[in-house]
Design a protein around this motif. Structure first.
Motif, PDB file in Angstrom:
ATOM      1  N   THR A   1      -9.107 -13.337   3.065  1.00  0.00           N
ATOM      2  CA  THR A   1      -9.879 -13.768   2.346  1.00  0.00           C
ATOM      3  C   THR A   1      -9.491 -13.341   0.940  1.00  0.00           C
ATOM      4  O   THR A   1      -8.828 -12.012   0.338  1.00  0.00           O
ATOM      5  CB  THR A   1     -11.053 -13.061   2.672  1.00  0.00           C
ATOM      6  N   ILE A   2      -9.441 -14.577  -0.122  1.00  0.00           N
ATOM      7  CA  ILE A   2      -9.013 -14.093  -1.814  1.00  0.00           C
ATOM      8  C   ILE A   2     -10.698 -13.518  -2.414  1.00  0.00           C
ATOM      9  O   ILE A   2     -11.244 -14.459  -2.542  1.00  0.00           O
ATOM     10  CB  ILE A   2      -8.598 -15.023  -2.324  1.00  0.00           C
ATOM     11  N   LYS A   3     -10.848 -12.942  -3.690  1.00  0.00           N
ATOM     12  CA  LYS A   3     -12.363 -12.920  -4.295  1.00  0.00           C
ATOM     13  C   LYS A   3     -10.592 -12.525  -6.068  1.00  0.00           C
ATOM     14  O   LYS A   3      -9.696 -12.266  -5.804  1.00  0.00           O
ATOM     15  CB  LYS A   3     -12.985 -12.125  -3.809  1.00  0.00           C
ATOM     16  N   ASN A   4     -12.117 -11.912  -6.394  1.00  0.00           N
ATOM     17  CA  ASN A   4     -11.085 -11.899  -7.853  1.00  0.00           C
ATOM     18  C   ASN A   4     -11.743 -10.637  -7.806  1.00  0.00           C
ATOM     19  O   ASN A   4     -12.148 -10.026  -8.048  1.00  0.00           O
ATOM     20  CB  ASN A   4     -12.635 -12.352  -8.957  1.00  0.00           C
ATOM     21  N   GLY A   5     -10.081 -10.201  -7.877  1.00  0.00           N
ATOM     22  CA  GLY A   5      -9.878  -8.471  -8.015  1.00  0.00           C
ATOM     23  C   GLY A   5      -9.344  -7.853  -6.397  1.00  0.00           C
ATOM     24  O   GLY A   5      -9.049  -6.974  -6.329  1.00  0.00           O
TER      25      GLY A   5
ATOM     26  N   THR B   1       7.220 -12.891   0.360  1.00  0.00           N
ATOM     27  CA  THR B   1       6.421 -13.730  -0.247  1.00  0.00           C
ATOM     28  C   THR B   1       5.670 -13.225  -1.714  1.00  0.00           C
ATOM     29  O   THR B   1       5.935 -11.169  -1.511  1.00  0.00           O
ATOM     30  CB  THR B   1       4.875 -13.009   0.131  1.00  0.00           C
ATOM     31  N   THR B   2       5.988 -13.475  -2.761  1.00  0.00           N
ATOM     32  CA  THR B   2       5.882 -12.619  -4.020  1.00  0.00           C
ATOM     33  C   THR B   2       4.539 -13.504  -4.709  1.00  0.00           C
ATOM     34  O   THR B   2       4.358 -14.691  -5.083  1.00  0.00           O
ATOM     35  CB  THR B   2       6.742 -12.821  -5.102  1.00  0.00           C
ATOM     36  N   ILE B   3       3.748 -12.607  -5.004  1.00  0.00           N
ATOM     37  CA  ILE B   3       2.350 -13.003  -6.017  1.00  0.00           C
ATOM     38  C   ILE B   3       2.392 -11.830  -7.490  1.00  0.00           C
ATOM     39  O   ILE B   3       2.600 -10.809  -7.212  1.00  0.00           O
ATOM     40  CB  ILE B   3       1.007 -12.293  -4.991  1.00  0.00           C
ATOM     41  N   LYS B   4       2.308 -13.089  -8.225  1.00  0.00           N
ATOM     42  CA  LYS B   4       1.985 -13.272  -9.478  1.00  0.00           C
ATOM     43  C   LYS B   4       0.543 -12.509  -9.949  1.00  0.00           C
ATOM     44  O   LYS B   4      -0.389 -13.482  -9.419  1.00  0.00           O
ATOM     45  CB  LYS B   4       3.025 -13.446 -10.783  1.00  0.00           C
ATOM     46  N   LEU B   5       0.014 -11.276 -10.757  1.00  0.00           N
ATOM     47  CA  LEU B   5      -1.548 -11.291 -10.494  1.00  0.00           C
ATOM     48  C   LEU B   5      -1.458 -11.742 -12.149  1.00  0.00           C
ATOM     49  O   LEU B   5      -0.791 -11.200 -12.779  1.00  0.00           O
ATOM     50  CB  LEU B   5      -1.642 -10.221  -9.789  1.00  0.00           C
ATOM     51  N   PRO B   6      -3.130 -11.655 -12.834  1.00  0.00           N
ATOM     52  CA  PRO B   6      -3.499 -11.789 -13.620  1.00  0.00           C
ATOM     53  C   PRO B   6      -3.209 -10.374 -14.348  1.00  0.00           C
ATOM     54  O   PRO B   6      -3.862  -9.609 -15.891  1.00  0.00           O
ATOM     55  CB  PRO B   6      -4.942 -12.616 -14.019  1.00  0.00           C
TER      56      PRO B   6
ATOM     57  N   ASP C   1       5.497  -3.078 -14.206  1.00  0.00           N
ATOM     58  CA  ASP C   1       4.112  -3.523 -14.603  1.00  0.00           C
ATOM     59  C   ASP C   1       2.657  -3.892 -13.504  1.00  0.00           C
ATOM     60  O   ASP C   1       1.600  -3.400 -13.895  1.00  0.00           O
ATOM     61  CB  ASP C   1       4.118  -4.511 -15.611  1.00  0.00           C
ATOM     62  N   LYS C   2       3.548  -3.572 -12.912  1.00  0.00           N
ATOM     63  CA  LYS C   2       2.325  -3.883 -11.076  1.00  0.00           C
ATOM     64  C   LYS C   2       1.367  -4.686 -11.327  1.00  0.00           C
ATOM     65  O   LYS C   2       0.891  -4.698 -10.390  1.00  0.00           O
ATOM     66  CB  LYS C   2       1.408  -2.412 -11.631  1.00  0.00           C
ATOM     67  N   LYS C   3       2.177  -6.527 -11.985  1.00  0.00           N
ATOM     68  CA  LYS C   3       1.635  -7.364 -11.931  1.00  0.00           C
ATOM     69  C   LYS C   3       2.099  -7.902 -10.879  1.00  0.00           C
ATOM     70  O   LYS C   3       1.538  -9.291 -10.465  1.00  0.00           O
ATOM     71  CB  LYS C   3       1.287  -7.723 -12.979  1.00  0.00           C
ATOM     72  N   THR C   4       3.274  -7.497  -9.905  1.00  0.00           N
ATOM     73  CA  THR C   4       3.900  -8.487  -9.023  1.00  0.00           C
ATOM     74  C   THR C   4       4.116  -7.415  -7.306  1.00  0.00           C
ATOM     75  O   THR C   4       4.693  -6.447  -8.103  1.00  0.00           O
ATOM     76  CB  THR C   4       5.390  -9.075 -10.038  1.00  0.00           C
ATOM     77  N   VAL C   5       3.384  -7.944  -6.625  1.00  0.00           N
ATOM     78  CA  VAL C   5       3.990  -8.045  -4.916  1.00  0.00           C
ATOM     79  C   VAL C   5       4.804  -8.506  -4.402  1.00  0.00           C
ATOM     80  O   VAL C   5       4.803  -9.685  -4.437  1.00  0.00           O
ATOM     81  CB  VAL C   5       2.999  -7.736  -4.360  1.00  0.00           C
TER      82      VAL C   5
ATOM     83  N   ILE D   1      -4.813  -5.933  -0.966  1.00  0.00           N
ATOM     84  CA  ILE D   1      -4.496  -5.757  -2.534  1.00  0.00           C
ATOM     85  C   ILE D   1      -5.958  -5.547  -2.719  1.00  0.00           C
ATOM     86  O   ILE D   1      -6.280  -6.501  -2.560  1.00  0.00           O
ATOM     87  CB  ILE D   1      -3.365  -6.700  -2.802  1.00  0.00           C
ATOM     88  N   GLN D   2      -5.149  -4.914  -4.232  1.00  0.00           N
ATOM     89  CA  GLN D   2      -7.369  -4.284  -4.982  1.00  0.00           C
ATOM     90  C   GLN D   2      -6.080  -4.690  -6.199  1.00  0.00           C
ATOM     91  O   GLN D   2      -5.463  -3.699  -7.005  1.00  0.00           O
ATOM     92  CB  GLN D   2      -7.733  -3.800  -5.415  1.00  0.00           C
ATOM     93  N   TYR D   3      -6.666  -5.565  -7.281  1.00  0.00           N
ATOM     94  CA  TYR D   3      -6.033  -5.373  -8.857  1.00  0.00           C
ATOM     95  C   TYR D   3      -7.274  -5.654  -9.432  1.00  0.00           C
ATOM     96  O   TYR D   3      -8.019  -5.574  -8.972  1.00  0.00           O
ATOM     97  CB  TYR D   3      -4.933  -6.806  -8.743  1.00  0.00           C
TER      98      TYR D   3
END
Length: 260
Positions: free
Chosen positions: A172-176, A213-218, A234-238, A258-260
């Motif tokens: 499940t993917i949502k904004n944030g 798995t690498t996820i770059k977040l906004p 910077d906590k923007k990449t998991v 993951i919440q961002y």
């Protein structure tokens, strides 16, 4: 499509579930919800197996002793893909695959890149419906399977592929937020398949499919519940690294929120 592609891609599909290799799943999510879903597979260590299986003369006959570095655009293959749904074709139409093979240099790599326009599309890709999952497998089976009136082609494998592993999770993917939870029914169905007994034997033998798995977040991550996840400064990449075969025993170990 030339004959060598039939051989190379059939071998590549077969090693989705029979041998050791490395997979890097790289996801970029932009502020507007678009981004890219990239899977990089390094199968270089398997070239010796290919040589032993086919023999040098057979490899030369098919031109596999030469160096190949090519890009295949998915849009050129989708028209002949009878087993794909309209949704899968939409997910894959802008994708491309880069194939590199050099037997002398022991290089065998396959990189797939699928841009997406919204978070729902990313959710489908991460659920194994396109990208490196069932969409790709179905596509190659349609492309390289036996055609009416044609000579027998190398059989594509009937065993599990990356999409089967991905499908045991509800994504499940949502904004944030991004969430992966084990779907007990799908996990049970996968592990009860006859060929999965062999997969479990591979796990016990020490064989690995190294998966990152690498996820770059906004935006920076606010919270995550899996201790295996590592954050950038910077906590923007998991980043999460594991042996894919362990999913057969402890799938919940690799679920996360993951919440961002």
């Amino acid at each position: 499509m030339k004959k060598y592609f039939k051989y190379v891609l059939t071998v590549a599909l077969s090693i989705f579930f029979v041998s050791c290799y490395e997979v890097n799943e790289e996801i970029e999510i932009k502020a507007d919800g678009s981004g890219s879903y990239v899977t990089k597979m390094d199968m270089s260590a398997l070239l010796d197996m290919m040589q032993n299986f086919a023999g040098e003369e057979e490899l030369k006959k098919d031109g596999l002793d030469k160096v190949y570095d090519t890009t295949i655009y998915m849009k050129n293959m989708l028209d002949s893909a009878k087993d794909l749904t309209a949704e899968q074709k939409e997910l894959m139409k802008d994708g491309k695959m880069k194939l590199q093979m050099n037997i002398k240099e022991k290089i065998f790599k396959m990189d797939m890149n699928f841009p997406y326009r919204n978070l729902n599309s990313l959710q489908q890709l991460m659920s194994g419906k396109g990208g490196n999952g069932t969409g790709i497998s179905s596509l190659f089976k349609d492309m390289f399977g036996k055609k009416d009136g044609a000579a027998e082609q190398p059989a594509t494998p009937a065993g599990p592929d990356m999409g089967d592993f991905a499908s045991i999770y509800d994504v499940t993917i949502k904004n944030g937020s991004i969430e992966k939870k084990v779907n007990a029914a799908k996990y049970k169905a996968l592990t009860e398949r006859p060929e999965m007994a062999q997969m479990k034997q591979l796990t016990g033998s020490g064989m690995e499919i190294l998966y990152t798995t690498t996820i770059k977040l906004p935006r920076a991550v606010k919270k995550t519940d899996n201790p295996m996840i590592k954050l950038s400064e910077d906590k923007k990449t998991v980043t999460m690294k594991y042996n894919l075969l362990e999913l057969l025993e402890t799938p919940e170990k690799f679920a996360y929120s993951i919440q961002y």
